[in-house]
Design a protein around this motif. Structure first.
Motif, PDB file in Angstrom:
ATOM      1  N   GLN B  31      78.013  36.746 -23.817  1.00  9.15           N
ATOM      2  CA  GLN B  31      77.278  37.984 -24.043  1.00  9.15           C
ATOM      3  C   GLN B  31      76.915  38.724 -22.764  1.00  9.15           C
ATOM      4  OE1 GLN B  31      76.406  39.190 -27.155  1.00  9.15           O
ATOM      5  NE2 GLN B  31      77.757  37.560 -27.880  1.00  9.15           N
ATOM      6  N   SER B  32      76.590  37.963 -21.728  1.00  9.30           N
ATOM      7  CA  SER B  32      76.028  38.577 -20.528  1.00  9.30           C
ATOM      8  C   SER B  32      76.735  38.011 -19.310  1.00  9.30           C
ATOM      9  CB  SER B  32      74.530  38.266 -20.407  1.00  9.30           C
ATOM     10  OG  SER B  32      73.878  38.455 -21.630  1.00  9.30           O
ATOM     11  N   PHE B  33      76.829  38.856 -18.292  1.00  8.35           N
ATOM     12  CA  PHE B  33      77.648  38.493 -17.132  1.00  8.35           C
ATOM     13  C   PHE B  33      76.905  38.894 -15.865  1.00  8.35           C
ATOM     14  CE2 PHE B  33      81.121  37.662 -19.942  1.00  8.35           C
ATOM     15  CZ  PHE B  33      80.825  38.472 -21.021  1.00  8.35           C
ATOM     16  N   PHE B  34      77.021  38.033 -14.859  1.00  7.98           N
ATOM     17  CA  PHE B  34      76.191  38.222 -13.675  1.00  7.98           C
ATOM     18  C   PHE B  34      76.996  37.918 -12.422  1.00  7.98           C
ATOM     19  CE2 PHE B  34      72.524  38.411 -16.372  1.00  7.98           C
ATOM     20  CZ  PHE B  34      72.841  37.584 -17.430  1.00  7.98           C
ATOM     21  N   TRP B  35      76.612  38.602 -11.360  1.00 10.38           N
ATOM     22  CA  TRP B  35      77.138  38.283 -10.032  1.00 10.38           C
ATOM     23  C   TRP B  35      75.978  37.890  -9.122  1.00 10.38           C
ATOM     24  CZ3 TRP B  35      82.084  37.608  -8.748  1.00 10.38           C
ATOM     25  CH2 TRP B  35      83.068  38.146  -9.597  1.00 10.38           C
ATOM     26  N   TYR B  36      76.146  36.744  -8.472  1.00  6.60           N
ATOM     27  CA  TYR B  36      75.185  36.260  -7.491  1.00  6.60           C
ATOM     28  C   TYR B  36      75.854  36.273  -6.121  1.00  6.60           C
ATOM     29  CZ  TYR B  36      71.973  34.419 -11.064  1.00  6.60           C
ATOM     30  OH  TYR B  36      71.072  34.275 -12.103  1.00  6.60           O
ATOM     31  N   ARG B  37      75.050  36.532  -5.115  1.00  3.24           N
ATOM     32  CA  ARG B  37      75.502  36.447  -3.714  1.00  3.24           C
ATOM     33  C   ARG B  37      74.809  35.254  -3.072  1.00  3.24           C
ATOM     34  NH1 ARG B  37      74.048  41.674  -0.652  1.00  3.24           N
ATOM     35  NH2 ARG B  37      71.939  40.813  -0.895  1.00  3.24           N
ATOM     36  N   GLN B  38      75.577  34.471  -2.328  1.00  2.00           N
ATOM     37  CA  GLN B  38      75.025  33.290  -1.672  1.00  2.00           C
ATOM     38  C   GLN B  38      75.465  33.273  -0.221  1.00  2.00           C
ATOM     39  OE1 GLN B  38      76.148  29.443  -3.332  1.00  2.00           O
ATOM     40  NE2 GLN B  38      74.240  28.539  -2.646  1.00  2.00           N
ATOM     41  N   TYR B  39      74.531  33.489   0.667  1.00  2.00           N
ATOM     42  CA  TYR B  39      74.820  33.356   2.089  1.00  2.00           C
ATOM     43  C   TYR B  39      74.905  31.876   2.441  1.00  2.00           C
ATOM     44  CZ  TYR B  39      73.745  38.332   2.599  1.00  2.00           C
ATOM     45  OH  TYR B  39      73.748  39.705   2.488  1.00  2.00           O
ATOM     46  N   SER B  40      75.652  31.591   3.482  1.00  2.00           N
ATOM     47  CA  SER B  40      75.873  30.210   3.888  1.00  2.00           C
ATOM     48  C   SER B  40      74.548  29.484   4.124  1.00  2.00           C
ATOM     49  CB  SER B  40      76.724  30.173   5.158  1.00  2.00           C
ATOM     50  OG  SER B  40      76.958  28.843   5.563  1.00  2.00           O
ATOM     51  N   GLY B  41      74.372  28.372   3.460  1.00  6.57           N
ATOM     52  CA  GLY B  41      73.167  27.569   3.631  1.00  6.57           C
ATOM     53  C   GLY B  41      71.948  28.080   2.904  1.00  6.57           C
ATOM     54  N   LYS B  42      72.124  29.135   2.115  1.00  8.80           N
ATOM     55  CA  LYS B  42      70.998  29.724   1.388  1.00  8.80           C
ATOM     56  C   LYS B  42      71.200  29.581  -0.112  1.00  8.80           C
ATOM     57  CE  LYS B  42      69.100  31.297   5.161  1.00  8.80           C
ATOM     58  NZ  LYS B  42      67.844  30.681   5.683  1.00  8.80           N
ATOM     59  N   SER B  43      70.151  29.912  -0.862  1.00 12.08           N
ATOM     60  CA  SER B  43      70.235  29.868  -2.316  1.00 12.08           C
ATOM     61  C   SER B  43      70.854  31.160  -2.845  1.00 12.08           C
ATOM     62  CB  SER B  43      68.834  29.687  -2.909  1.00 12.08           C
ATOM     63  OG  SER B  43      68.288  28.465  -2.498  1.00 12.08           O
ATOM     64  N   PRO B  44      71.403  31.111  -4.048  1.00 12.04           N
ATOM     65  CA  PRO B  44      71.999  32.331  -4.629  1.00 12.04           C
ATOM     66  C   PRO B  44      70.925  33.361  -4.967  1.00 12.04           C
ATOM     67  CG  PRO B  44      72.748  30.344  -5.761  1.00 12.04           C
ATOM     68  CD  PRO B  44      71.605  29.944  -4.911  1.00 12.04           C
ATOM     69  N   GLU B  45      71.329  34.630  -4.934  1.00 13.21           N
ATOM     70  CA  GLU B  45      70.449  35.709  -5.366  1.00 13.21           C
ATOM     71  C   GLU B  45      71.236  36.616  -6.304  1.00 13.21           C
ATOM     72  OE1 GLU B  45      69.387  38.586  -2.302  1.00 13.21           O
ATOM     73  OE2 GLU B  45      71.043  37.876  -1.049  1.00 13.21           O
ATOM     74  N   LEU B  46      70.579  37.051  -7.357  1.00 15.31           N
ATOM     75  CA  LEU B  46      71.224  37.899  -8.352  1.00 15.31           C
ATOM     76  C   LEU B  46      71.393  39.303  -7.797  1.00 15.31           C
ATOM     77  CD1 LEU B  46      72.192  38.203 -11.317  1.00 15.31           C
ATOM     78  CD2 LEU B  46      69.845  38.865 -11.883  1.00 15.31           C
ATOM     79  N   ILE B  47      72.628  39.837  -7.865  1.00 14.27           N
ATOM     80  CA  ILE B  47      72.845  41.188  -7.366  1.00 14.27           C
ATOM     81  C   ILE B  47      73.278  42.161  -8.458  1.00 14.27           C
ATOM     82  CG2 ILE B  47      73.288  40.548  -4.964  1.00 14.27           C
ATOM     83  CD1 ILE B  47      76.302  40.819  -5.556  1.00 14.27           C
ATOM     84  N   MET B  48      73.928  41.667  -9.523  1.00 12.40           N
ATOM     85  CA  MET B  48      74.378  42.569 -10.577  1.00 12.40           C
ATOM     86  C   MET B  48      74.381  41.840 -11.908  1.00 12.40           C
ATOM     87  SD  MET B  48      75.321  45.695  -9.639  1.00 12.40           S
ATOM     88  CE  MET B  48      76.601  46.257 -10.759  1.00 12.40           C
ATOM     89  N   SER B  49      74.082  42.583 -12.956  1.00  8.61           N
ATOM     90  CA  SER B  49      74.246  42.081 -14.309  1.00  8.61           C
ATOM     91  C   SER B  49      74.965  43.156 -15.115  1.00  8.61           C
ATOM     92  CB  SER B  49      72.894  41.748 -14.932  1.00  8.61           C
ATOM     93  OG  SER B  49      72.061  42.895 -14.939  1.00  8.61           O
ATOM     94  N   ILE B  50      75.760  42.722 -16.091  1.00  9.43           N
ATOM     95  CA  ILE B  50      76.465  43.682 -16.939  1.00  9.43           C
ATOM     96  C   ILE B  50      76.588  43.088 -18.326  1.00  9.43           C
ATOM     97  CG2 ILE B  50      78.742  42.866 -16.163  1.00  9.43           C
ATOM     98  CD1 ILE B  50      79.663  45.864 -16.419  1.00  9.43           C
ATOM     99  N   TYR B  51      76.386  43.911 -19.344  1.00  9.98           N
ATOM    100  CA  TYR B  51      76.310  43.410 -20.708  1.00  9.98           C
ATOM    101  C   TYR B  51      77.306  44.078 -21.653  1.00  9.98           C
ATOM    102  CZ  TYR B  51      71.852  41.855 -18.828  1.00  9.98           C
ATOM    103  OH  TYR B  51      70.875  41.285 -18.041  1.00  9.98           O
TER     104      TYR B  51
END
Lengths: 114, 111
Positions: B31-51
């Protein structure tokens, strides 16, 4: 604290030992999640807490893994008799609702089993 | 077959170019789709969602969804060195608390 706090940040353990990983969520966040990320892999869901109860623990890989949450706050993930394949970064996140997309991540615990 | 598949990369693009990242998923009821960005050595962060099918733009990022083809993509326009990271595609199959993640595509933007 201001964010999700995990400890330790790094843990090296010998195969067969037990380890405990701690997560201190953002104050007031009712939902808490554990995911893990193995080298070169995406995140793998482990368990989800809403308050102190775990409606879904289907992602725990084996009965060596267990998790609890007390007082609707701190959570502990315990791995018994660690194996080399348990080596990964264990990420905790908390959310004010049950929606993971509103969650904030901790910095993770890097577990290395030697 | 993995639930969510991405090209691992690395994807190397010159500064100012468009970076195009692709993701396919196996569950038609997603139903839902997301893109996360993860810098090296860091946790992921949500940057985009699309439904819903089509394009969704947010600044230099555009997410594209085609449910018939079970395909979601992320375009990064005017790529900057600060965009160098691993981008994770994630899919929600009905539970708000559990996403299925791809292994990620590593992007390097050359100055």
């Amino acid at each position: 604290g201001a964010g999700v706090s995990q400890s330790p940040s790094n843990k090296v353990t010998e195969k067969g030992k037990d380890v405990e990983l701690r997560c201190d969520p953002i104050s007031g966040h009712t939902a808490l999640y554990w995911y893990r990320q193995s080298l070169g892999q995406g995140l793998e869901f482990l368990i989800y807490f809403q308050g102190n109860s775990a409606p879904d623990k289907s992602g725990l890989p084996s009965d060596r893994f267990s998790a609890e949450r007390t007082g609707g706050s701190v959570s502990t993930l315990t791995i018994q008799r660690t194996q080399q394949e348990d080596s990964a970064v264990y990420l905790c996140a908390s959310s004010p609702t049950g929606s993971f997309t509103e969650a904030f991540f901790g910095q993770g615990t890097r577990l290395t089993v030697v | 077959q993995k639930e969510v598949e991405q090209n691992s990369g690395p994807l190397s693009v010159p500064e100012g170019a468009i970076a195009s990242l692709n993701c396919t998923y196996s569950d038609r009821v997603s139903q839902s789709f997301f893109w996360y960005r993860q810098y090296s050595g860091k946790s992921p962060e949500l940057i985009m969602s699309i439904y819903s099918n089509g394009d969704k733009e947010d600044g230099r990022f555009t997410a594209q969804l085609n449910k018939a083809s079970q395909y979601v993509s992320l375009l990064i326009r005017d790529s900057q060195p600060s965009d160098s990271a691993t981008y994770l595609c994630a899919v929600n199959n009905g539970n708000d608390y559990k996403l299925s993640f791809g292994a990620g595509t590593t992007v390097t933007v050359r100055a």
